[in-house]
Scaffold this motif. Sequence first.
Motif, PDB file in Angstrom:
ATOM      1  N   LEU A   3     -36.854   9.466  52.839  1.00  0.00           N
ATOM      2  CA  LEU A   3     -35.853   9.911  51.884  1.00  0.00           C
ATOM      3  C   LEU A   3     -35.830   9.021  50.656  1.00  0.00           C
ATOM      4  CD1 LEU A   3     -32.891  10.402  54.397  1.00  0.00           C
ATOM      5  CD2 LEU A   3     -34.550  12.134  53.654  1.00  0.00           C
ATOM      6  N   VAL A   5     -33.156   8.087  47.554  1.00  0.00           N
ATOM      7  CA  VAL A   5     -31.744   8.206  47.201  1.00  0.00           C
ATOM      8  C   VAL A   5     -31.541   7.728  45.768  1.00  0.00           C
ATOM      9  CG1 VAL A   5     -29.384   7.537  47.765  1.00  0.00           C
ATOM     10  CG2 VAL A   5     -31.071   7.829  49.607  1.00  0.00           C
ATOM     11  N   VAL A  16     -24.877   6.868  51.805  1.00  0.00           N
ATOM     12  CA  VAL A  16     -26.073   7.627  52.186  1.00  0.00           C
ATOM     13  C   VAL A  16     -27.175   6.679  52.645  1.00  0.00           C
ATOM     14  CG1 VAL A  16     -27.930   9.118  51.350  1.00  0.00           C
ATOM     15  CG2 VAL A  16     -25.567   9.605  50.701  1.00  0.00           C
ATOM     16  N   GLN A  19     -26.191   5.012  56.102  1.00  0.00           N
ATOM     17  CA  GLN A  19     -26.206   5.958  57.211  1.00  0.00           C
ATOM     18  C   GLN A  19     -27.615   6.456  57.515  1.00  0.00           C
ATOM     19  OE1 GLN A  19     -23.239   9.092  56.906  1.00  0.00           O
ATOM     20  NE2 GLN A  19     -21.787   7.690  55.930  1.00  0.00           N
ATOM     21  N   ALA A  20     -28.412   6.643  56.477  1.00  0.00           N
ATOM     22  CA  ALA A  20     -29.790   7.079  56.688  1.00  0.00           C
ATOM     23  C   ALA A  20     -30.583   6.017  57.444  1.00  0.00           C
ATOM     24  CB  ALA A  20     -30.452   7.386  55.346  1.00  0.00           C
ATOM     25  N   HIS A  25     -34.096   6.748  59.462  1.00  0.00           N
ATOM     26  CA  HIS A  25     -34.921   7.263  58.380  1.00  0.00           C
ATOM     27  C   HIS A  25     -35.541   6.121  57.560  1.00  0.00           C
ATOM     28  CE1 HIS A  25     -33.428  11.230  59.241  1.00  0.00           C
ATOM     29  NE2 HIS A  25     -32.178  10.884  58.972  1.00  0.00           N
ATOM     30  N   VAL A  27     -36.019   4.846  53.829  1.00  0.00           N
ATOM     31  CA  VAL A  27     -35.230   5.088  52.625  1.00  0.00           C
ATOM     32  C   VAL A  27     -35.799   4.329  51.431  1.00  0.00           C
ATOM     33  CG1 VAL A  27     -32.947   4.899  51.563  1.00  0.00           C
ATOM     34  CG2 VAL A  27     -33.139   5.425  54.001  1.00  0.00           C
ATOM     35  N   HIS A 192     -22.290  11.638  55.035  1.00  0.00           N
ATOM     36  CA  HIS A 192     -22.662  12.182  56.348  1.00  0.00           C
ATOM     37  C   HIS A 192     -23.035  13.658  56.230  1.00  0.00           C
ATOM     38  CE1 HIS A 192     -22.030  13.642  60.501  1.00  0.00           C
ATOM     39  NE2 HIS A 192     -22.359  12.417  60.871  1.00  0.00           N
ATOM     40  N   LEU A 195     -26.488  14.155  54.521  1.00  0.00           N
ATOM     41  CA  LEU A 195     -27.612  13.906  55.422  1.00  0.00           C
ATOM     42  C   LEU A 195     -27.768  15.043  56.425  1.00  0.00           C
ATOM     43  CD1 LEU A 195     -27.088  10.090  55.931  1.00  0.00           C
ATOM     44  CD2 LEU A 195     -29.152  11.163  54.993  1.00  0.00           C
ATOM     45  N   THR A 198     -29.327  18.102  54.753  1.00  0.00           N
ATOM     46  CA  THR A 198     -30.716  17.941  54.310  1.00  0.00           C
ATOM     47  C   THR A 198     -31.676  18.710  55.209  1.00  0.00           C
ATOM     48  OG1 THR A 198     -30.249  15.771  53.347  1.00  0.00           O
ATOM     49  CG2 THR A 198     -32.543  16.258  53.862  1.00  0.00           C
TER      50      THR A 198
END
Length: 212
Positions: A3, A5, A16, A19-20, A25, A27, A192, A195, A198
């Motif tokens: 991802l 951001v 984001v 949490q990712a 994930h 990032v 939240h 994500l 997505t």
Amino acid sequence: MKLTVFGATGGIGGHVVRQALDAGHEVTAVVRDPSRLGIDSDGDGRLEVVRADLTDARSLGAALAGRDAVLSGLGARSRKDAGVAARLTRTVLDAMEAAEVRRLVVVSAAPVGPEPDDGFLDRGMRAIVSTVLRDVYDDLRAMEAALAGSATDWTVVRPPRLQDKPLTGRYRTVVGGFPPRGRFIGRADVAHAMLALTGDPGAVKQGVGVAY
């Protein structure tokens, strides 16, 4: 997922990123000032911080190449910043097209979307807020128009009044509309929802209202 951001140092973007990473994930956080991110490392190399010029699509190529999705919290922080959401999002769209990345989830605002059937009081308050922040919402409408005219698989998340509250994971979403009498939501829960959406094919090319 991998991802990228944008707006990673903002009130929603920061959530984001965190949490990712917590979800496993990879990032890439695109920032103007890395010191404002507040995250030095995730411990296992899944966080990359890229300092880039958000007015130059060519400078964003390395931050987008090979990514599965882009999440953006870009937007005006006050009325004097009105115009920044549409302008910078157009740059992101150009960069995504060049990098052949299609999935994009962005933050807008509830007054930009369809009006809920909430009764006279809520409609009145919505009208007052929309008048006071007209420049900001016009900016977001221009941003949404740019998304609609793009080749991306976009989703627009439209929250009401934002609060600084801990993540609950308990909120309502309405694809193509807005939760009845939804007046507030925490920034962490907006992140939240972004994500979660997505990976939701039902949210592609849709506005999604989100609120408690």
